[in-house]
Design a protein around this motif. Sequence first.
Motif, short mmCIF file in Angstrom:
data_model
loop_
_atom_site.label_atom_id
_atom_site.label_comp_id
_atom_site.label_asym_id
_atom_site.label_seq_id
_atom_site.Cartn_x
_atom_site.Cartn_y
_atom_site.Cartn_z
N ALA A 1 0.77 -1.08 -0.07
CA ALA A 1 -0.01 0.01 0.05
C ALA A 1 1.01 1.22 -0.17
O ALA A 1 0.53 2.33 -0.49
N GLY A 2 2.16 1.10 0.56
CA GLY A 2 2.84 2.21 0.57
C GLY A 2 3.39 3.01 -0.98
O GLY A 2 3.66 4.06 -1.09
N GLU A 3 3.10 1.80 -1.80
CA GLU A 3 3.55 2.05 -3.16
C GLU A 3 2.42 2.04 -4.35
O GLU A 3 2.84 2.38 -5.38
N HIS A 4 1.34 1.58 -3.85
CA HIS A 4 0.21 1.18 -4.73
C HIS A 4 -1.12 1.78 -4.22
O HIS A 4 -1.19 2.15 -3.32
N ALA A 5 -1.98 1.72 -5.14
CA ALA A 5 -3.48 2.00 -5.11
C ALA A 5 -3.97 0.99 -4.27
O ALA A 5 -3.81 -0.24 -4.74
N VAL A 6 -4.76 0.94 -3.28
CA VAL A 6 -5.60 -0.10 -2.68
C VAL A 6 -6.88 0.75 -2.19
O VAL A 6 -7.16 1.76 -1.79
N TRP A 7 -8.00 -0.33 -2.38
CA TRP A 7 -9.34 0.00 -2.29
C TRP A 7 -10.07 -1.10 -1.26
O TRP A 7 -10.00 -2.14 -1.41
N GLY A 8 -10.70 -0.51 -0.16
CA GLY A 8 -11.18 -1.28 0.74
C GLY A 8 -13.04 -1.06 0.50
O GLY A 8 -13.27 -0.11 0.73
N THR A 9 -13.66 -2.23 0.35
CA THR A 9 -15.10 -1.97 0.38
C THR A 9 -15.60 -2.69 1.60
O THR A 9 -15.38 -3.93 1.87
N CYS A 10 -16.55 -1.89 2.45
CA CYS A 10 -17.11 -2.54 3.41
C CYS A 10 -16.16 -3.00 4.48
O CYS A 10 -15.34 -2.37 5.21
N ALA A 11 -16.38 -4.34 4.74
CA ALA A 11 -15.19 -4.94 5.62
C ALA A 11 -13.60 -4.56 5.25
O ALA A 11 -12.94 -4.55 6.10
N GLY A 12 -13.53 -4.43 3.93
CA GLY A 12 -12.24 -4.08 3.63
C GLY A 12 -11.99 -2.58 3.98
O GLY A 12 -10.58 -2.37 4.33
N ALA A 13 -12.81 -1.73 4.05
CA ALA A 13 -12.65 -0.35 4.57
C ALA A 13 -12.29 -0.25 6.14
O ALA A 13 -11.35 0.18 6.54
N ILE A 14 -13.01 -1.31 6.72
CA ILE A 14 -12.72 -1.48 8.25
C ILE A 14 -11.22 -1.81 8.35
O ILE A 14 -10.54 -1.20 9.31
N PHE A 15 -10.89 -2.74 7.45
CA PHE A 15 -9.27 -3.49 7.62
C PHE A 15 -8.41 -2.22 7.23
O PHE A 15 -7.20 -2.38 7.74
N LEU A 16 -8.53 -1.57 6.32
CA LEU A 16 -7.82 -0.48 5.80
C LEU A 16 -7.51 0.78 6.94
O LEU A 16 -6.60 1.46 6.97
N SER A 17 -8.59 0.74 7.79
CA SER A 17 -8.68 2.09 8.87
C SER A 17 -7.76 2.19 9.85
O SER A 17 -6.96 1.12 10.36
N ARG A 18 -7.61 3.15 10.36
CA ARG A 18 -6.57 3.43 11.78
C ARG A 18 -7.33 3.03 13.00
O ARG A 18 -6.72 2.36 13.78
N GLU A 19 -8.74 3.22 13.01
CA GLU A 19 -9.45 3.12 14.38
C GLU A 19 -10.61 2.64 14.05
O GLU A 19 -11.50 3.10 13.42
N VAL A 20 -10.95 1.47 14.88
CA VAL A 20 -12.12 0.91 14.72
C VAL A 20 -12.81 0.93 16.25
O VAL A 20 -13.79 0.32 16.24
N GLY A 21 -12.35 1.52 17.25
CA GLY A 21 -12.90 1.76 18.39
C GLY A 21 -13.03 0.41 19.18
O GLY A 21 -14.02 0.39 20.07
N ARG A 22 -12.57 -0.76 18.67
CA ARG A 22 -12.33 -1.95 19.84
C ARG A 22 -11.19 -2.78 19.22
O ARG A 22 -10.39 -2.41 18.19
N ASP A 23 -10.85 -3.57 19.83
CA ASP A 23 -9.45 -4.41 19.64
C ASP A 23 -9.62 -5.52 18.80
O ASP A 23 -10.26 -6.48 18.93
N GLN A 24 -9.36 -4.78 17.57
CA GLN A 24 -9.33 -5.59 16.35
C GLN A 24 -8.47 -5.35 15.54
O GLN A 24 -8.12 -4.14 14.97
#
Length: 192
Positions: free
Chosen positions: A68-91
């Motif tokens: 991801a440091g060098e390329h385009a990455v797209w997260g849809t739904c669960a993928g967006a959660i996985f890409l995020s910095r903060e999910v407000g729980r231990d995951q």
Amino acid sequence: MKIGVLALQGAFIEHQTVLEKLGVESVQVRLPEHLDGLDGLIIPGGESTTISKLAIAFGLMQPLREFAGEHAVWGTCAGAIFLSREVGRDQPVLGLMDITVRRNAFGRQVDSFETLLDVPALARVDAINPPFPAVFIRAPLIEKANGSAEVLAALPDGGIVAVQQGRWLATSFHPELSDDDRFHRYFLELAR
Ligand SMILES: NC(=O)CC[C@H](N)C(=O)O
């Protein structure tokens, strides 16, 4: 151009079908070496806890961050959660995009719905740019987009559902499930 689709769990085939219709080669990514030679990566919807468990088991966490440091990455739904910095729980998450998400934010009664979204950025791939038919399935809400993360689309009540940060995209909904390939074409522009 060759696009990877993280194929650990969830709706990866559906993304491949759209890419195929667009004449783009796609590759199922399950192991670090599958990232070699790709121009971009899509992380599909599904169950984010399962995706992260499998990504850890297959040694993919650090290779995905480096890719991801060098390329385009797209997260849809669960993928967006996985890409995020903060999910407000231990995951475990990749912690790449400067967004805070809330899982299953739409509650039980309306856990799935479809709505038309204005997405001004899609004018880049379609000058007419009609509203985008967005399919939400037990979707997360993007509660905050910080730093250089820009909001691409929000619901009428202001809830953020699409964000771009440089060459990274996050959508709460599932563009691979609507009969509209504009988000995929937008992503391919970022991957080029
Ligand atoms: N359609 C989806 O990807 C649902 C996401 C799922 N509810 C999660 O929290 O991971």
